[in-house]
Scaffold this active site. Structure first.
Site, short mmCIF file in Angstrom:
data_model
loop_
_atom_site.label_atom_id
_atom_site.label_comp_id
_atom_site.label_asym_id
_atom_site.label_seq_id
_atom_site.Cartn_x
_atom_site.Cartn_y
_atom_site.Cartn_z
CG ASP A 297 -2.00 1.00 1.19
OD1 ASP A 297 -2.80 0.95 0.25
OD2 ASP A 297 -2.07 1.84 2.11
CD GLU A 344 -2.16 2.34 -3.37
OE1 GLU A 344 -2.39 3.17 -4.29
OE2 GLU A 344 -1.80 2.66 -2.23
CG ASP A 397 -9.23 3.10 1.22
OD1 ASP A 397 -9.74 2.79 2.30
OD2 ASP A 397 -8.00 3.28 1.09
#
Length: 495
Positions: A297, A344, A397
């Site tokens: 991430d 990501e 998200d």
């Protein structure tokens, strides 16, 4: 990174995104029990190859797995109580009374499960050779984590910055005295970590036997109040009083006039480099033993990252700093070997980030919900994909695809109608999934909510909000033969 079949052609594969907490269970939160094995079977029946999870580390503020007290430990609420009974660590009479919840109920799950886990720890044989091997192998993080959590318990959950000075600064005499007076609680945290990883690795073995690979998730930053910072203060930019000098976030943009102030401490990359990135190396190896593929991430922070002075009220006063870039990944060398990593890179539309992704060779992420807001050259449109990427309808998200479609702009709806083929599929949600499946992307991952065609009420997380997140769970009856057939049909040509 790209896998090839026996015929030499690059494989095109697919899978489903589902966190452990979202599994059905009897005690308010998903676990490594029967429902997890049933989900693996469902993936097999649906001819999927991957199960992507969110971070398995202990949940933190707002029940977020991205705000954890440890980058290495596991969330012990995921330990399955029925499996503990099968292993003889508790009697079946010790099992709590079943209760069903539509959403994950973290408070009630903790109240019900922790007393049983305590009993299992009391009954556990600490001379178990496998447990002793686990402690030796993981001592580099387990020892600090167990003491850190025991101190927090003794301090009613206080942040480590508020520990008494001897414990805050890890003075040998204070730590020794605490260890001697809190042996049982320290022992509890070590045993429950062993039980967590034993159950998880059994699930992983079962998944592999069924042809299912597991994708894990590494948050780039760690929480300030964590065993990682407390146990490795030199690895972060901290002041003499252990408070951060700088914290992480992102600058103001069209979505937030004040930016986002995350508050994570910034790594001291000079120190990390001097230690040959030992902490990060251990973290990558630890996760690669757990997962077949790792999604990192906020990968863009390896290229450049935003720092904000500690104590700032918002993110306006921050500055960008240059990340370690390829120097970091080149230094990993044999450590990562054939490690499969997903970068990501969302929100990182800069030449530096794009070059780093290209130089590493890691596949990046493409989000279909972002594909219809710009021009036909939009990089998220499948016709513009390269093969080395992973396509999602949305992430944890994002809104669900149905929720997104319900609130889409007129321009987005117009482009969606023009570009996404009907192709005998009447549902707009399934049409979008099919659109991604037809792309050149190596891998397509679909959140389970989208296959179930659920709306806004079923989204996993809404960034910038503190309540109602990470609570979605599915009804076991929804994963039936009909849905498996739909998934097989849509993903036909992959796997």
């Amino acid at each position: 990174m790209l896998l090839k079949g026996n015929d030499g052609k690059i494989l095109r594969e697919s899978g489903i995104l589902l966190h452990i907490s979202s599994l059905p269970s009897n005690y308010g939160i998903g676990s490594f029990g029967k429902a997890a094995y049933d989900f693996v079977d469902f993936l097999k029946k649906s001819r999927q190859r991957y199960w992507q999870m969110l971070p398995l580390c202990p949940i933190g503020e707002g029940n977020s797995p991205y705000k954890s007290v440890s980058a290495f430990a596991g969330e012990i609420l995921f330990i399955d109580l029925e499996l503990l009974a099968e292993d003889g660590l508790i009697d079946r009479e010790d099992l709590p009374e079943d209760f069903k919840t539509e959403k994950t109920d973290y408070r009630r799950a903790r109240a019900v499960k922790l007393p049983v886990l305590n009993k299992a720890a009391q009954n556990f044989d600490t001379g178990n050779p496998d447990y002793l091997r686990f402690k030796r192998k993981n001592s580099y993080w387990l020892d600090d984590y167990a003491v850190f959590m025991a101190i927090k318990d003794a301090c009613c959950g206080a942040d480590f910055l508020d520990f008494e000075e001897g414990l805050k600064y890890r003075l040998p005499g204070a730590i020794k005295e605490f260890n001697n007076s809190h042996r049982e609680q320290i022992r509890f945290y070590k045993i429950t970590q062993y039980l967590f990883y034993r159950q998880y690795l059994r699930l992983k073995e079962y998944a592999h036997k069924r042809g299912i690979r597991l994708i894990g998730d590494i948050p780039f930053y760690v929480s300030l109040d964590s065993a990682d910072v407390w146990g490795n203060p030199d690895a972060f930019k901290l002041g003499r009083d252990m408070t951060p000098v700088l914290v992480a976030g992102v600058p103001p943009d069209i979505f937030s006039k004040d930016g986002q102030l995350w508050g994570n401490p910034i790594y001291d990359w000079d120190y990390q480099k001097k230690t040959d990135f030992k902490w990060w190396r251990q973290r990558l190896v630890h996760n690669y033993e757990l997962f077949d593929v790792i999604r990192i991430d906020h990968f863009r922070a390896f290229a450049d990252y935003y720092t904000i002075p500690y104590g700032s009220q918002n993110a306006k006063s921050g500055t960008w700093e240059k990340g370690m870039g390829m120097a970091f990944w080149n230094s990993m060398g044999d450590t990562i070997g054939d490690m499969r990593i997903i970068a990501e890179d969302l929100g990182g539309e800069t030449p530096e980030v794009e070059k780093l992704v290209e130089d590493t060779g890691f596949p990046n992420m493409k989000i279909l919900q972002f594909a219809f807001s710009k021009t036909l050259q939009n990089k998220f449109l499948p016709k513009n994909y390269q093969k080395n990427c992973v396509c999602y309808t949305g992430t944890h998200d994002n809104d669900t695809t149905k929720g997104w479609l319900d609130s889409a702009t007129e321009k987005e709806k117009l482009l969606f109608g023009r570009l996404v083929p009907v192709d005998r599929i009447s549902s707009p949600v399934l049409r979008l999934i099919n659109y991604g499946m037809k792309s050149r992307a190596w891998l397509v991952i679909i959140p389970l909510q989208d296959y179930l065609e659920l709306g806004n009420e079923s989204r996993m997380n809404t960034p910038g909000t503190s309540k109602g997140n990470w609570e979605w769970r599915y009804d076991a009856e929804r994963l039936d033969d009909r849905l498996a057939g739909i998934i097989r049909q849509i993903s036909k040509g992959r796997n």
